[in-house]
Scaffold this motif. Sequence first.
Motif, PDB file in Angstrom:
ATOM      1  N   GLU A  22       0.810  -1.226   0.000  1.00  0.00           N
ATOM      2  CA  GLU A  22       0.000   0.000   0.000  1.00  0.00           C
ATOM      3  C   GLU A  22       0.844   1.278   0.000  1.00  0.00           C
ATOM      4  N   TYR A  23       2.158   1.171   0.237  1.00  0.00           N
ATOM      5  CA  TYR A  23       3.019   2.359   0.260  1.00  0.00           C
ATOM      6  C   TYR A  23       3.901   2.467  -0.986  1.00  0.00           C
ATOM      7  N   ARG A  24       3.870   1.476  -1.832  1.00  0.00           N
ATOM      8  CA  ARG A  24       4.850   1.425  -2.917  1.00  0.00           C
ATOM      9  C   ARG A  24       4.650   2.519  -3.965  1.00  0.00           C
ATOM     10  N   GLU A  25       3.427   2.927  -4.203  1.00  0.00           N
ATOM     11  CA  GLU A  25       3.202   3.999  -5.171  1.00  0.00           C
ATOM     12  C   GLU A  25       3.730   5.329  -4.637  1.00  0.00           C
ATOM     13  N   LYS A  59       8.060  13.341   5.659  1.00  0.00           N
ATOM     14  CA  LYS A  59       8.010  14.749   5.292  1.00  0.00           C
ATOM     15  C   LYS A  59       6.624  15.199   4.864  1.00  0.00           C
ATOM     16  N   ASP A  60       5.749  14.262   4.506  1.00  0.00           N
ATOM     17  CA  ASP A  60       4.427  14.624   4.004  1.00  0.00           C
ATOM     18  C   ASP A  60       3.488  13.438   4.208  1.00  0.00           C
ATOM     19  N   THR A  61       2.203  13.701   4.106  1.00  0.00           N
ATOM     20  CA  THR A  61       1.237  12.612   4.206  1.00  0.00           C
ATOM     21  C   THR A  61       1.342  11.711   2.974  1.00  0.00           C
ATOM     22  N   MET A  62       0.916  10.472   3.112  1.00  0.00           N
ATOM     23  CA  MET A  62       0.960   9.514   2.017  1.00  0.00           C
ATOM     24  C   MET A  62      -0.458   9.030   1.738  1.00  0.00           C
ATOM     25  N   GLY A  63      -1.224   9.888   1.043  1.00  0.00           N
ATOM     26  CA  GLY A  63      -2.583   9.549   0.667  1.00  0.00           C
ATOM     27  C   GLY A  63      -3.450   9.282   1.880  1.00  0.00           C
ATOM     28  N   LYS A  64      -4.268   8.254   1.786  1.00  0.00           N
ATOM     29  CA  LYS A  64      -5.173   7.897   2.873  1.00  0.00           C
ATOM     30  C   LYS A  64      -4.432   7.372   4.101  1.00  0.00           C
ATOM     31  N   ALA A  65      -3.192   6.944   3.897  1.00  0.00           N
ATOM     32  CA  ALA A  65      -2.421   6.408   5.021  1.00  0.00           C
ATOM     33  C   ALA A  65      -1.968   7.493   5.983  1.00  0.00           C
ATOM     34  N   GLY A  66      -1.985   8.738   5.512  1.00  0.00           N
ATOM     35  CA  GLY A  66      -1.562   9.841   6.364  1.00  0.00           C
ATOM     36  C   GLY A  66      -0.130   9.670   6.825  1.00  0.00           C
ATOM     37  N   PHE A  67       0.102   9.716   8.141  1.00  0.00           N
ATOM     38  CA  PHE A  67       1.440   9.533   8.705  1.00  0.00           C
ATOM     39  C   PHE A  67       1.612   8.149   9.332  1.00  0.00           C
ATOM     40  N   ALA A  68       0.720   7.237   9.013  1.00  0.00           N
ATOM     41  CA  ALA A  68       0.813   5.885   9.558  1.00  0.00           C
ATOM     42  C   ALA A  68       2.068   5.136   9.098  1.00  0.00           C
ATOM     43  N   PRO A  69       2.593   5.372   7.881  1.00  0.00           N
ATOM     44  CA  PRO A  69       3.772   4.611   7.452  1.00  0.00           C
ATOM     45  C   PRO A  69       4.955   4.726   8.396  1.00  0.00           C
ATOM     46  N   LEU A  70       5.164   5.883   8.997  1.00  0.00           N
ATOM     47  CA  LEU A  70       6.301   6.049   9.899  1.00  0.00           C
ATOM     48  C   LEU A  70       6.207   5.059  11.055  1.00  0.00           C
ATOM     49  N   ARG A  71       5.038   5.001  11.675  1.00  0.00           N
ATOM     50  CA  ARG A  71       4.851   4.088  12.799  1.00  0.00           C
ATOM     51  C   ARG A  71       4.930   2.622  12.327  1.00  0.00           C
ATOM     52  N   ALA A  72       4.427   2.356  11.117  1.00  0.00           N
ATOM     53  CA  ALA A  72       4.413   0.974  10.627  1.00  0.00           C
ATOM     54  C   ALA A  72       5.807   0.477  10.255  1.00  0.00           C
ATOM     55  N   LEU A  73       6.674   1.379   9.735  1.00  0.00           N
ATOM     56  CA  LEU A  73       7.961   0.963   9.198  1.00  0.00           C
ATOM     57  C   LEU A  73       9.109   1.067  10.195  1.00  0.00           C
ATOM     58  N   MET A  74       8.988   1.891  11.220  1.00  0.00           N
ATOM     59  CA  MET A  74      10.115   2.146  12.124  1.00  0.00           C
ATOM     60  C   MET A  74      10.651   0.877  12.787  1.00  0.00           C
ATOM     61  N   PRO A  75       9.828   0.002  13.372  1.00  0.00           N
ATOM     62  CA  PRO A  75      10.394  -1.199  14.009  1.00  0.00           C
ATOM     63  C   PRO A  75      11.148  -2.095  13.031  1.00  0.00           C
ATOM     64  N   ALA A  76      10.585  -2.286  11.830  1.00  0.00           N
ATOM     65  CA  ALA A  76      11.248  -3.134  10.835  1.00  0.00           C
ATOM     66  C   ALA A  76      12.553  -2.511  10.360  1.00  0.00           C
ATOM     67  N   TYR A  77      12.559  -1.180  10.233  1.00  0.00           N
ATOM     68  CA  TYR A  77      13.777  -0.474   9.817  1.00  0.00           C
ATOM     69  C   TYR A  77      14.892  -0.674  10.844  1.00  0.00           C
ATOM     70  N   VAL A  78      14.610  -0.480  12.124  1.00  0.00           N
ATOM     71  CA  VAL A  78      15.623  -0.636  13.164  1.00  0.00           C
ATOM     72  C   VAL A  78      16.148  -2.068  13.179  1.00  0.00           C
TER      73      VAL A  78
END
Length: 412
Positions: free
Chosen positions: A286-289, A374-393
């Motif tokens: 859902e974030y790839r676009e 840096k910006d919202t991502m469509g309907k996901a808003g700012f949820a990607p940051l919270r979703a990706l941070m644990p996997a990134y670390v």
Amino acid sequence: MSANVNGLGSDENTAAGDEGTATPTAAPSAVAAFVGGPDRIPAPEPAPPSAVRRLLRSRTVRATAAGVLAGALLGAGTVAWQTGTLPLLGPAPCWDSLSDSTMSALFGDRRTEVEEQKLQPDSRGRGLVHGQCRITSYKGDQVKRQLTVRVHKLDGLTGSDARQWPEEFLAAGMVSLGEGLPGMTSSSRAWLAIPQSCTGRPSAFEGPVVVDVGMGSAGLEISPEDEREDRAALAHAVVDAANGVIRDFGCSGAYRSPDLPKEVVTWQDTGPDAFCGIKGLTLPAEYRESLARTRISGAGTPARICESAPDYPRAVLRLTTVTDPALADVFSQDVLKGGTSFKGSNGHGSLNVTRAVYRARCQSGYVIFMMEQKDTMGKAGFAPLRALMPAYVEAESERIGCGPEKVTLPQP
């Protein structure tokens, strides 16, 4: 004097050398770089300067020469002059540091004016170092290019350097200055840390003393050919300036000439199964676009930065891994008070709507893992940051040999 120079009317889209200018001449290969750790290698004594240059390097004679020849002091500790006014006589610009070849690569044969502030401690008594030098080139009466050189200690205690400075000087378009040179460069920004053997070990929450150089707008997109020329000119400028600061501080040794990669950092299609080039970091469908394009800073840098965006190259998500322990201290305030606290298996951090910062203790010292949206991502808003941070670390700590590292974010 503004530290962020926008080059009014400048031609930053052209190469630093412009027509008829020379690429900076590399320093002799025998000159050693400072090496991190206690056993730093001092450089051999350079060839003695000319009698005139030796004379003008005397502080007393320089002050007299500036008064007699330039004839103007602009404010306390600041002197301005024109290269046409002091041909071949005055000390080099910016604390007697910038060589003729560096000046030629930056400004060609245009008339230049220099405003130089002497290096001095912070008047507020916080142990910070301040100094600034600005060079402006002209074609007739029109400003064509402007360069600002700053000397300052990065401040992690109040968080004043954890926002704007990384935005400009820890960017994905930057590359390493070369082995033994703790800094980075692009076509518009460059920085280099002064060795702790010269400045002393910083206190807790303080970053290193750095020399940074800015020319035009940060992150300006230019052609690969111009990118190579401009970043080479800035790289030589920041090394020259750092060596001038080292001399001014009364320290011995010098940094060697920079050794830049031939490649330039470009935007590439995102690899969703190894997002930002990190094996094991999978980008949800859902974030790839919104994150279809990615660029990653060059190898061997004190910080690894990945920026991702849709087709138009304006970063929406930025991942920054700071592996230099001294530089990691710049983010101390954000780690401690940047938002809601969270813990991991070997560290702790904080999270707010747009930024998550986690500090882990690794074998080499503290490492910072930072994700910024840096910006919202469509309907996901700012949820990607919270979703990706644990996997990134988790994935990034494995990549750099600091894992296994796991974090659990607090519930929203």
